[in-house]
Design an enzyme around this catalytic site. Structure first.
Site: not given
Ligand code: HEM
Ligand SMILES: *[C@@H]1O[C@H](CO)[C@@H](O)[C@H](O)[C@H]1NC(C)=O
Ligand SMILES: *[C@@H]1O[C@H](CO)[C@@H](O)[C@H](O)[C@H]1NC(C)=O
Length: 328
Positions: A67, A71, A81, A100, A169, A199
């Site tokens: 992630r 970001h 950055s 973030n 997003p 995810h």
């Molecule tokens: C399509 C739009 C996306 C949205 C709206 C989104 C949103 C989110 C949100 C809200 C979380 C939870 C954060 C939290 O509650 O602290 C999350 C977690 C995560 N996202 Fe996304 N995400 C998107 C795309 C991506 C992409 C493109 C990747 C990587 C290629 C990614 C990788 C991850 C990972 C691995 C987690 C878990 C992180 C952790 O457990 O530390 N996401 N995302």
């Protein structure tokens, strides 16, 4: 006769040499997989062993590093950055941006990798490339695909809180908004759907999925009821409580996330938008039944995302410390 056979032998040698170069060095835009082959040959093994240690101590860190790369790349391009610390009164970075703050993890792991790399080959390797390598290694360590990472990015001397707030997003986004946000970065809807497969690992906080499990209608009712148990309707102390994004195998990088989407058993509103009667439904179904297709599209899309506006050549700098711009 002699001359022509020598010539054809030579052509053959050249062809073999060329094929060898093509197979060992892949070029993407201005980045190449062999960028540090002579300047820091131990780089990839140092990154891998440091990430392996971090993931052994905390498996979720593999997800967090994936992630972190996303970001970074979506804000000013893949230029590290996101790693710049705020300096009260003189510098505002991206760490306090809404997507973030209290959410992105892995900064310490990147700093540890950087310290180990600097000890081995000083002043050569960018923080932006370390972030890209760590995302690949996090993917592999959790059971996902591997790939050769194009390298040669340099580090920014700037960061943008406002772009971090506008370009990443939100989980409240609808499909059209998601496609637009990725399109703005040169990524297709297919890239977006493949990248969202990240995810399949990691967790989300209650405040980010509360609206979906209480108010949306496109959720499996049994799943919503179960998740409501760990996430109160009213904002408060449960806001930060964590739940795996993929209920089947939240620490394994597989294609289960897409099966969750088909079953309408996911946490984020934005995730369910990928399978809600729209343009991505058929691709989600394909990924849910074809791990090889998902892995191959995910790798292509990670390489594409890694190519978003890199600083190269003499642009930017090689930071000595990933959290601060060099003083000279
Ligand atoms: C399509 C739009 C996306 C949205 C709206 C989104 C949103 C989110 C949100 C809200 C979380 C939870 C954060 C939290 O509650 O602290 C999350 C977690 C995560 N996202 Fe996304 N995400 C998107 C795309 C991506 C992409 C493109 C990747 C990587 C290629 C990614 C990788 C991850 C990972 C691995 C987690 C878990 C992180 C952790 O457990 O530390 N996401 N995302
Ligand atoms: C860099 O690391 C490699 C592999 O661990 C090692 O062989 C080499 O001696 C190191 N070089 C320096 C300058 O530390
Ligand atoms: C659900 O929707 C209602 C009515 O729009 C709103 O008042 C409430 O805050 C929403 N709850 C959540 C958890 O989003």
């Amino acid at each position: 006769m002699m001359a022509s056979s020598t010539t054809s032998t030579c052509h053959c040698c050249l062809l073999i040499a060329c094929l060898f170069l093509l197979s060992s060095t892949l070029v993407y835009g201005q980045l190449t997989t062999s960028f540090y082959a002579t300047s820091c040959p131990a780089l990839e093994s140092i990154v891998k062993s440091t990430v392996a240690q971090a993931v052994a101590a905390d498996q979720r860190m593999g997800a967090s590093l994936i992630r972190l790369f996303f970001h970074d790349c979506f804000v000013q391009g893949c230029d590290a950055s996101i790693l710049l610390d705020d300096l009260p009164g003189s510098f505002v970075g991206e760490k306090t941006a809404f997507p973030n703050v209290d959410s992105v993890r892995g900064y310490d792991v990147i700093n540890s990798i950087k310290a180990a790399v600097e000890a081995n080959c000083s002043g050569v390797v960018s923080c932006a490339d370390i972030v890209a390598l760590a995302a690949r290694d996090g993917t592999v360590l959790l059971g996902g695909p591997s790939w050769a990472v194009p390298l040669g990015r340099r580090d920014s001397t700037t960061a943008s809180l406002s772009l971090a707030n506008s370009d990443l997003p939100s989980p409240a986004s609808d499909l059209k908004t998601l496609i637009k946000a990725f399109g703005n970065k040169g990524l297709s809807a297919r890239d977006m759907t493949a990248l969202s497969g990240a995810h399949t690992v990691g967790s989300a906080q209650c405040k980010n999925f509360r609206a979906h499990i209480y108010n949306d209608t496109n959720v499996d009712p049994a799943f919503a009821a179960m998740r409501q148990g760990g996430c109160s309707f009213t904002a408060g102390s449960a806001d930060g409580s964590l739940t795996p994004l993929d209920e089947r195998s939240g620490l394994v990088f597989d294609n289960a996330y897409y099966a969750d989407l088909v079953a309408r058993r996911v946490l984020l509103h934005s995730d369910q938008e990928l399978f809600n009667g729209g343009s991505q439904d058929s691709l989600v179904r394909k990924y849910s039944s074809n791990t090889a297709l998902f892995f191959s599209d995910f790798v292509d899309a990670m390489i594409k995302m890694g190519n978003i506006s890199p600083l190269t050549g003499t642009a930017g700098q090689i930071r000595a410390n990933c959290g601060v711009v060099n003083s000279t």
